[in-house]
Design a protein around this motif. Structure first.
Motif, mmCIF file in Angstrom:
data_model
loop_
_atom_site.group_PDB
_atom_site.id
_atom_site.type_symbol
_atom_site.label_atom_id
_atom_site.label_comp_id
_atom_site.label_asym_id
_atom_site.label_seq_id
_atom_site.Cartn_x
_atom_site.Cartn_y
_atom_site.Cartn_z
ATOM 1 N N PHE A 71 -2.333 4.742 -35.015
ATOM 2 C CA PHE A 71 -3.709 5.079 -35.599
ATOM 3 C C PHE A 71 -3.920 4.203 -36.777
ATOM 4 C CE2 PHE A 71 -3.187 8.901 -33.076
ATOM 5 C CZ PHE A 71 -4.273 8.864 -32.339
ATOM 6 N N GLU A 72 -4.908 4.084 -37.315
ATOM 7 C CA GLU A 72 -5.506 3.090 -38.674
ATOM 8 C C GLU A 72 -6.140 3.902 -39.507
ATOM 9 O OE1 GLU A 72 -5.162 -0.136 -39.298
ATOM 10 O OE2 GLU A 72 -6.700 0.240 -40.867
ATOM 11 N N LEU A 73 -5.458 3.449 -40.908
ATOM 12 C CA LEU A 73 -6.116 4.093 -41.766
ATOM 13 C C LEU A 73 -7.127 3.489 -42.685
ATOM 14 C CD1 LEU A 73 -2.528 5.497 -43.587
ATOM 15 C CD2 LEU A 73 -4.322 6.794 -42.308
ATOM 16 N N ASN A 83 -12.744 5.410 -40.291
ATOM 17 C CA ASN A 83 -11.991 4.509 -40.561
ATOM 18 C C ASN A 83 -12.881 3.201 -40.061
ATOM 19 O OD1 ASN A 83 -11.610 3.610 -37.710
ATOM 20 N ND2 ASN A 83 -9.617 3.982 -37.824
ATOM 21 N N LEU A 84 -12.182 2.141 -40.477
ATOM 22 C CA LEU A 84 -13.130 0.793 -40.205
ATOM 23 C C LEU A 84 -13.303 0.458 -38.867
ATOM 24 C CD1 LEU A 84 -10.779 -2.483 -40.373
ATOM 25 C CD2 LEU A 84 -9.875 -0.159 -40.050
ATOM 26 N N ASP A 85 -12.395 1.298 -37.883
ATOM 27 C CA ASP A 85 -13.066 1.028 -36.431
ATOM 28 C C ASP A 85 -13.754 2.356 -36.067
ATOM 29 O OD1 ASP A 85 -11.611 -1.496 -36.329
ATOM 30 O OD2 ASP A 85 -9.971 -0.300 -36.070
ATOM 31 N N THR A 86 -14.505 2.944 -36.876
ATOM 32 C CA THR A 86 -15.225 4.255 -36.643
ATOM 33 C C THR A 86 -14.669 5.500 -36.007
ATOM 34 O OG1 THR A 86 -15.984 3.759 -34.466
ATOM 35 C CG2 THR A 86 -17.374 2.693 -36.184
ATOM 36 N N TRP A 110 -2.689 0.074 -41.793
ATOM 37 C CA TRP A 110 -3.540 0.313 -42.823
ATOM 38 C C TRP A 110 -4.049 -1.071 -43.213
ATOM 39 C CZ3 TRP A 110 -2.249 1.146 -48.664
ATOM 40 C CH2 TRP A 110 -3.292 1.460 -49.312
ATOM 41 N N HIS A 111 -5.568 -1.105 -42.831
ATOM 42 C CA HIS A 111 -6.194 -2.406 -43.242
ATOM 43 C C HIS A 111 -7.218 -2.096 -44.403
ATOM 44 C CE1 HIS A 111 -4.763 -3.713 -39.118
ATOM 45 N NE2 HIS A 111 -5.295 -4.697 -39.259
ATOM 46 N N PRO A 112 -6.634 -1.862 -45.663
ATOM 47 C CA PRO A 112 -7.314 -1.598 -46.839
ATOM 48 C C PRO A 112 -8.354 -2.856 -47.163
ATOM 49 C CG PRO A 112 -5.266 -2.046 -47.359
ATOM 50 C CD PRO A 112 -5.144 -2.136 -46.077
ATOM 51 N N ALA A 121 -10.131 -6.225 -45.581
ATOM 52 C CA ALA A 121 -8.865 -6.810 -45.524
ATOM 53 C C ALA A 121 -8.739 -8.024 -45.431
ATOM 54 C CB ALA A 121 -8.086 -5.936 -44.581
ATOM 55 N N TRP A 122 -9.753 -8.623 -44.666
ATOM 56 C CA TRP A 122 -9.754 -9.981 -44.089
ATOM 57 C C TRP A 122 -10.268 -10.796 -45.358
ATOM 58 C CZ3 TRP A 122 -10.359 -6.219 -40.905
ATOM 59 C CH2 TRP A 122 -9.458 -5.768 -39.841
ATOM 60 N N ASP A 123 -10.877 -10.271 -46.363
ATOM 61 C CA ASP A 123 -11.079 -11.339 -47.568
ATOM 62 C C ASP A 123 -10.052 -11.722 -48.277
ATOM 63 O OD1 ASP A 123 -12.198 -12.417 -49.775
ATOM 64 O OD2 ASP A 123 -13.142 -10.634 -50.535
ATOM 65 N N VAL A 307 0.569 -1.735 -27.456
ATOM 66 C CA VAL A 307 -0.369 -2.837 -27.439
ATOM 67 C C VAL A 307 -1.512 -2.386 -28.047
ATOM 68 C CG1 VAL A 307 0.598 -3.759 -25.010
ATOM 69 C CG2 VAL A 307 -1.104 -1.732 -25.245
ATOM 70 N N TRP A 308 -2.584 -3.184 -28.356
ATOM 71 C CA TRP A 308 -3.498 -3.151 -29.384
ATOM 72 C C TRP A 308 -4.737 -2.367 -28.660
ATOM 73 C CZ3 TRP A 308 -2.529 -2.012 -34.054
ATOM 74 C CH2 TRP A 308 -3.479 -2.096 -34.947
ATOM 75 N N ARG A 309 -5.899 -2.104 -29.256
ATOM 76 C CA ARG A 309 -6.748 -1.023 -28.862
ATOM 77 C C ARG A 309 -7.766 -1.486 -27.969
ATOM 78 N NH1 ARG A 309 -11.330 -0.635 -32.600
ATOM 79 N NH2 ARG A 309 -11.958 -2.549 -33.203
ATOM 80 N N ASN A 310 -8.423 -0.459 -27.090
ATOM 81 C CA ASN A 310 -9.300 -0.779 -26.133
ATOM 82 C C ASN A 310 -10.855 -0.478 -26.680
ATOM 83 O OD1 ASN A 310 -7.460 -0.972 -24.286
ATOM 84 N ND2 ASN A 310 -7.992 0.218 -22.761
ATOM 85 N N SER A 314 -14.713 -6.629 -24.395
ATOM 86 C CA SER A 314 -14.256 -8.165 -24.724
ATOM 87 C C SER A 314 -13.136 -7.983 -25.725
ATOM 88 C CB SER A 314 -15.405 -8.887 -25.513
ATOM 89 O OG SER A 314 -15.898 -8.273 -26.760
ATOM 90 N N HIS A 315 -12.591 -6.796 -26.226
ATOM 91 C CA HIS A 315 -11.605 -6.614 -26.962
ATOM 92 C C HIS A 315 -10.678 -5.341 -26.386
ATOM 93 C CE1 HIS A 315 -9.137 -7.079 -30.770
ATOM 94 N NE2 HIS A 315 -9.663 -6.201 -31.089
ATOM 95 N N TYR A 316 -9.914 -5.538 -25.568
ATOM 96 C CA TYR A 316 -9.044 -4.575 -25.153
ATOM 97 C C TYR A 316 -7.643 -5.042 -24.523
ATOM 98 C CZ TYR A 316 -10.219 -5.625 -20.222
ATOM 99 O OH TYR A 316 -10.294 -6.425 -18.806
HETATM 100 C C1 BMA Z 1 -7.888 -6.062 -35.222
HETATM 101 C C2 BMA Z 1 -9.147 -5.899 -34.455
HETATM 102 C C3 BMA Z 1 -10.304 -5.447 -35.280
HETATM 103 C C4 BMA Z 1 -9.952 -4.061 -36.071
HETATM 104 C C5 BMA Z 1 -8.364 -4.225 -36.736
HETATM 105 C C6 BMA Z 1 -8.128 -2.826 -37.322
HETATM 106 O O1 BMA Z 1 -6.582 -6.422 -34.728
HETATM 107 O O2 BMA Z 1 -8.783 -5.193 -33.473
HETATM 108 O O3 BMA Z 1 -11.471 -5.236 -34.660
HETATM 109 O O4 BMA Z 1 -10.801 -3.672 -36.813
HETATM 110 O O5 BMA Z 1 -7.665 -4.793 -36.039
HETATM 111 O O6 BMA Z 1 -7.796 -1.828 -36.473
#
Ligand code: BMA
Length: 348
Positions: A71-73, A83-86, A110-112, A121-123, A307-310, A314-316
Motif C-alpha cells: 500500500f502507498e502512503l 492517497n495520490l492514487d485515490t 511512500w511517494h511524499p 514526489a517526481w518534482d 508486482v505493481w498496481r492494476n 494501460s497501467h497494470y
Molecule cells: C508509480 C505509478 C504512479 C503511482 C505511483 C505511486 O509507479 O503507478 O501512477 O502514482 O507509482 O503508487
C-alpha cells in the motif's frame, strides 16, 4: 517453525509484532518466495473498492489472494483523506487489518510530495538539505512524519495488538526521478535523511512496529547499490525494484545480474531481501509468469516478489479475469515454491 526470540531489529524498541514479522520474512525464503501485489484489494481492472467488499484481481484469476500487500502512503503527509492514487486512508487501514488477520504481510511505500515546491514526489527540485535538522523546512517535515507515525501506530488488530509493517521509504534513490534521488541530493544528505526519519519515527513518535527496508532501482554494481545505504543500524531488510521495460533478454539479464548482487550484499549483512517492485506492464507475454519471472528468480533466495498496481487498462501488472496471461498465472500460483496467502499463513 520460526522463533522471534533472537531477532534483533534496527529499532532497539521494536515490538514483538515486528520481530515476529522479521522471523516470518526470513522463514519464507527457506520454503520459496511469496507473491505480492500493490493495492491488491483497493482496486483492480474495472472495479474500485468502496470499503464494502474484499476482492482482488489476483484472487479472481488464481483462486487465492496475494501473500504480500503493498500500500502507498503518498499524501498522508499532507493530511489528505486519499492517497495520490485515490485510495482512502481509512479504507486502506481496514484492508491492512484484514490482510494481516488473514496471515498476509504488509509493506508500505511512500511517494511524499516535494516539501519545498509542494509539487509531486517526481518534482526533482532539491529539498533534502532543507528538511534535515537545522534546515528551514525541518519543522514542516516533523509535521509530515507526525501524520505518518499516527497512521502507523493506529494499525491494530481487533484485539489491540500492533500490526507490523515492512516500511520502504525513499526507494529507487539511485535514479534521479524523485526529489530524494541521485543528483537531487548528495549521498550524505540522503543517508542523513534516512537516519533522521528513522530516529524521528522511532524515538520522537514512538513507532515500534516497523521493519525498515532499503530498496534501490536497477543497479550496475554493488557500489551503486550501497551508494546511499544509511548503515546497518538503520536498515533491516534489502530490496530492489526491477521492471521488464525492454526486451525479455534484457530483463532476464537484469534479474540474474541484479538479484545476484542483492543476494551477495544481503548475505554479508545477514538480512532478508526481496524484489520489492517489478513486473511487465500489461503482461503482454502469455507465459511471462513461469517462463520469464519464475524461471529467473526462483533460485535467488528472495523472500518475495511484488508486482505493481492494476490501475488502468494501460497501467497494470497482475492478470485479471480474461487477461492473456491468466492461464500461466494459475500455473505460477500452483508451483510448490511460489507462496500465496494460504501458504504464507502457515509460515508461523
Ligand atoms: C508509480 C505509478 C504512479 C503511482 C505511483 C505511486 O509507479 O503507478 O501512477 O502514482 O507509482 O503508487
Amino acid at each position: 517453525m520460526s522463533s522471534s526470540e533472537h531477532i534483533r531489529l534496527s529499532d532497539p524498541q521494536a515490538d514483538g509484532s515486528a520481530k515476529y514479522l522479521m522471523s516470518r520474512v526470513k522463514e519464507i525464503s527457506k520454503v520459496g518466495y511469496a507473491f505480492g501485489h500493490q493495492d491488491a484489494t483497493a482496486y483492480g481492472m474495472g472495479w474500485k473498492n468502496d470499503g464494502t467488499r474484499y476482492k482482488s484481481d489476483v484472487n479472481d484469476v488464481a483462486g487465492d489472494f496475494p501473500a504480500i500487500y503493498g500500500f502507498e502512503l503518498g499524501h498522508l503527509e499532507l493530511g489528505h483523506a486519499h492517497n495520490l492514487d485515490t485510495v482512502n486512508f481509512e479504507m486502506m487501514a481496514n484492508l491492512i487489518k484484514t490482510a494481516h488477520e488473514n496471515g498476509g504481510i504488509i509493506t508500505l511505500s511512500w511517494h511524499p510530495n516535494n516539501p519545498s515546491t509542494k509539487k509531486s514526489a517526481w518534482d526533482p527540485t532539491p529539498t533534502v538539505a532543507h528538511i534535515l535538522e537545522g534546515g528551514i523546512l525541518h519543522p514542516k517535515y516533523l509535521g509530515c512524519l507526525n501524520k505518518i507515525a499516527d497512521f502507523l501506530k493506529s494499525l491494530k488488530t481487533k484485539s489491540g495488538e500492533s500490526i507490523p509493517i515492512v516500511f520502504r521509504p525513499y526507494h529507487e534513490m539511485n535514479g534521479s526521478w524523485f526529489w530524494w534521488g541521485h543528483k537531487n541530493c548528495t549521498p550524505n544528505e540522503f543517508k542523513q535523511l534516512w537516519r533522521e526519519t528513522f530516529h524521528i519515527l522511532t524515538r520522537n513518535f514512538e513507532v515500534h512496529n516497523l521493519i525498515f527496508c532499503y530498496a534501490t532501482d536497477a543497479i550496475t554494481d554493488k557500489k551503486e547499490y550501497l551508494q546511499f545505504y544509511p548503515g546497518d543500524d538503520f536498515v533491516d531488510m534489502l530490496g530492489i525494484d526491477l521492471y521488464h521495460k525492454k526486451t525479455t533478454e534484457e530483463y532476464v539479464e537484469l534479474l540474474n545480474d541484479n538479484l545476484e548482487i542483492l543476494a551477495e550484499v544481503a548475505k554479508l549483512k545477514n538480512m532478508p531481501y526481496a524484489l520489492t517492485e517489478g513486473g511487465l506492464e500489461g503482461v503482454k507475454i502469455k507465459d511471462w509468469w513461469t517462463a520469464v519471472l519464475d524461471k529467473n528468480i526462483s533460485n535467488k533466495g528472495l523472500s518475495w516478489v511484488l508486482v505493481w498496481r492494476n490501475a488502468s487498462p494501460s497501467h497494470y501488472f497482475a492478470p485479471f479475469e480474461g487477461q492473456r496471461s491468466s492461464l500461466d498465472f494459475k500455473k505460477f500460483k500452483n508451483l510448490p515454491h511460489v507462496l500465496f496467502l494460504e501458504e504464507i499463513a502457515n509460515i508461523k
